[in-house]
Design a protein around this motif. Structure first.
Motif, PDB file in Angstrom:
ATOM      1  N   ARG A 154       5.713  16.495 -11.313  1.00  0.00           N
ATOM      2  CA  ARG A 154       4.602  17.432 -12.296  1.00  0.00           C
ATOM      3  C   ARG A 154       4.687  18.642 -11.118  1.00  0.00           C
ATOM      4  O   ARG A 154       4.768  19.799 -12.120  1.00  0.00           O
ATOM      5  N   LEU A 155       5.480  19.114  -9.560  1.00  0.00           N
ATOM      6  CA  LEU A 155       5.389  20.219  -9.385  1.00  0.00           C
ATOM      7  C   LEU A 155       6.778  21.109  -9.569  1.00  0.00           C
ATOM      8  O   LEU A 155       7.203  21.351  -9.133  1.00  0.00           O
ATOM      9  N   GLY A 156       8.091  20.021 -10.726  1.00  0.00           N
ATOM     10  CA  GLY A 156       8.759  20.396 -10.686  1.00  0.00           C
ATOM     11  C   GLY A 156      10.114  20.701 -10.116  1.00  0.00           C
ATOM     12  O   GLY A 156      10.512  21.325 -10.381  1.00  0.00           O
ATOM     13  N   LEU A 157       9.557  19.468  -9.365  1.00  0.00           N
ATOM     14  CA  LEU A 157      10.840  19.549  -8.238  1.00  0.00           C
ATOM     15  C   LEU A 157      11.942  18.711  -9.472  1.00  0.00           C
ATOM     16  O   LEU A 157      11.599  17.092  -9.600  1.00  0.00           O
ATOM     17  N   PRO A 158      13.433  19.462  -8.517  1.00  0.00           N
ATOM     18  CA  PRO A 158      14.421  18.995  -9.839  1.00  0.00           C
ATOM     19  C   PRO A 158      14.774  17.696 -10.269  1.00  0.00           C
ATOM     20  O   PRO A 158      14.906  16.995 -10.930  1.00  0.00           O
ATOM     21  N   HIS A 192       0.859  -1.492  -0.048  1.00  0.00           N
ATOM     22  CA  HIS A 192      -0.262   0.071  -0.356  1.00  0.00           C
ATOM     23  C   HIS A 192       0.966   1.714  -0.504  1.00  0.00           C
ATOM     24  O   HIS A 192       0.493   1.923  -0.810  1.00  0.00           O
ATOM     25  N   ASN A 193       1.813   1.497   0.941  1.00  0.00           N
ATOM     26  CA  ASN A 193       2.503   2.777   1.242  1.00  0.00           C
ATOM     27  C   ASN A 193       3.805   2.383  -0.436  1.00  0.00           C
ATOM     28  O   ASN A 193       3.581   3.785  -1.217  1.00  0.00           O
ATOM     29  N   THR A 194       3.709   1.756  -0.959  1.00  0.00           N
ATOM     30  CA  THR A 194       5.096   1.619  -1.836  1.00  0.00           C
ATOM     31  C   THR A 194       3.889   1.936  -3.110  1.00  0.00           C
ATOM     32  O   THR A 194       4.463   2.966  -3.722  1.00  0.00           O
ATOM     33  N   GLU A 195       2.602   1.788  -3.450  1.00  0.00           N
ATOM     34  CA  GLU A 195       1.803   2.478  -4.172  1.00  0.00           C
ATOM     35  C   GLU A 195       1.942   3.600  -4.157  1.00  0.00           C
ATOM     36  O   GLU A 195       2.075   4.616  -5.149  1.00  0.00           O
ATOM     37  N   HIS A 196       1.419   5.071  -3.384  1.00  0.00           N
ATOM     38  CA  HIS A 196       1.540   5.824  -2.950  1.00  0.00           C
ATOM     39  C   HIS A 196       2.290   6.608  -3.089  1.00  0.00           C
ATOM     40  O   HIS A 196       2.348   7.586  -3.150  1.00  0.00           O
ATOM     41  N   ARG A 197       3.079   5.487  -2.458  1.00  0.00           N
ATOM     42  CA  ARG A 197       4.434   6.952  -2.967  1.00  0.00           C
ATOM     43  C   ARG A 197       5.096   6.757  -3.982  1.00  0.00           C
ATOM     44  O   ARG A 197       5.528   7.922  -4.654  1.00  0.00           O
ATOM     45  N   ALA A 198       4.990   6.033  -5.093  1.00  0.00           N
ATOM     46  CA  ALA A 198       4.803   5.878  -6.642  1.00  0.00           C
ATOM     47  C   ALA A 198       3.707   7.247  -6.847  1.00  0.00           C
ATOM     48  O   ALA A 198       4.740   8.116  -7.965  1.00  0.00           O
ATOM     49  N   GLU A 199       2.770   7.283  -6.578  1.00  0.00           N
ATOM     50  CA  GLU A 199       2.179   9.022  -6.399  1.00  0.00           C
ATOM     51  C   GLU A 199       2.868  10.192  -6.411  1.00  0.00           C
ATOM     52  O   GLU A 199       2.294  10.663  -7.072  1.00  0.00           O
ATOM     53  N   ILE A 200       3.608   9.810  -4.857  1.00  0.00           N
ATOM     54  CA  ILE A 200       4.082  10.856  -4.985  1.00  0.00           C
ATOM     55  C   ILE A 200       5.065  10.900  -5.622  1.00  0.00           C
ATOM     56  O   ILE A 200       5.745  12.528  -5.462  1.00  0.00           O
ATOM     57  N   GLN A 201       6.070  10.779  -5.963  1.00  0.00           N
ATOM     58  CA  GLN A 201       6.616  10.800  -6.643  1.00  0.00           C
ATOM     59  C   GLN A 201       6.585  11.352  -7.795  1.00  0.00           C
ATOM     60  O   GLN A 201       7.431  12.352  -8.344  1.00  0.00           O
ATOM     61  N   HIS A 202       5.441  10.758  -8.927  1.00  0.00           N
ATOM     62  CA  HIS A 202       4.745  11.589  -9.607  1.00  0.00           C
ATOM     63  C   HIS A 202       3.971  12.777  -9.703  1.00  0.00           C
ATOM     64  O   HIS A 202       4.601  13.497 -10.743  1.00  0.00           O
ATOM     65  N   ILE A 203       3.563  13.004  -8.320  1.00  0.00           N
ATOM     66  CA  ILE A 203       3.170  14.748  -7.889  1.00  0.00           C
ATOM     67  C   ILE A 203       4.729  15.178  -7.919  1.00  0.00           C
ATOM     68  O   ILE A 203       4.580  16.574  -8.542  1.00  0.00           O
ATOM     69  N   LEU A 204       5.408  15.155  -6.715  1.00  0.00           N
ATOM     70  CA  LEU A 204       6.687  16.138  -7.517  1.00  0.00           C
ATOM     71  C   LEU A 204       7.395  15.938  -8.527  1.00  0.00           C
ATOM     72  O   LEU A 204       7.516  17.426  -8.583  1.00  0.00           O
TER      73      LEU A 204
END
Length: 159
Positions: A138-142, A124-136
């Protein structure tokens, strides 16, 4: 270090790494809506972080509290340390006591194994971390941090 220890240590490290990467984000960035996860970084972390405590409570027959009152990054980090620390300690205790195959009933009355629940939380955590990485991204985190198990293992063995 056995497989359970590796899974637990990596899971905690990966979430903490992403939380640390978010320290300098503004509230506007943490709350910017996206069409993934729970809609925002903050909401995704706030969903993910109490989850181990929820399942620890169910597995141990203890009261379950799932709300996080402080959703600042510092508050989420504190919540992760508390929630995941208890979860990992419980998982290791179950392993050491030889009860990973024991069965309990969840909040819906569904029979679950201790080992299956532990793996479910980690995945469950792994799935949400992938979403968080995607959001980061998209936010342009270098450089959104890479948090897969191979990176953790490399860093652990090559300090």
């Amino acid at each position: 270090m056995d497989l359970l220890d590796q899974l637990l240590d990596h899971d905690d490290w990966a979430t903490m790494t992403l939380l640390e990467a978010c320290r300098d984000l503004t509230d506007a960035q943490l709350d910017q809506p996206f069409d993934i996860g729970h809609g925002t970084l903050r909401a995704t972390f706030a969903h993910m972080i109490p989850n181990p405590a929820f399942w620890t409570g169910l597995m141990t027959g203890q009261p379950v509290e799932i709300a996080i009152s402080d959703t600042s990054i510092a508050g989420l980090i504190a919540g992760q340390k508390r929630s995941y620390g208890d979860f990992a300690a419980t998982a290791r205790r179950f392993r050491d006591e030889g009860v990973l195959d024991d069965i309990y009933e969840d909040h819906y009355g569904v029979r679950k194994s201790m080992s299956g629940t532990i793996l479910m939380v980690v995945l469950h955590n792994t799935e949400h971390r992938a979403e968080i990485q995607h959001i980061l991204q998209r936010l342009g985190l270098p450089e959104a941090p890479e948090v897969d198990l191979g990176v953790w293992d490399y860093e652990r063995l090559n300090p």
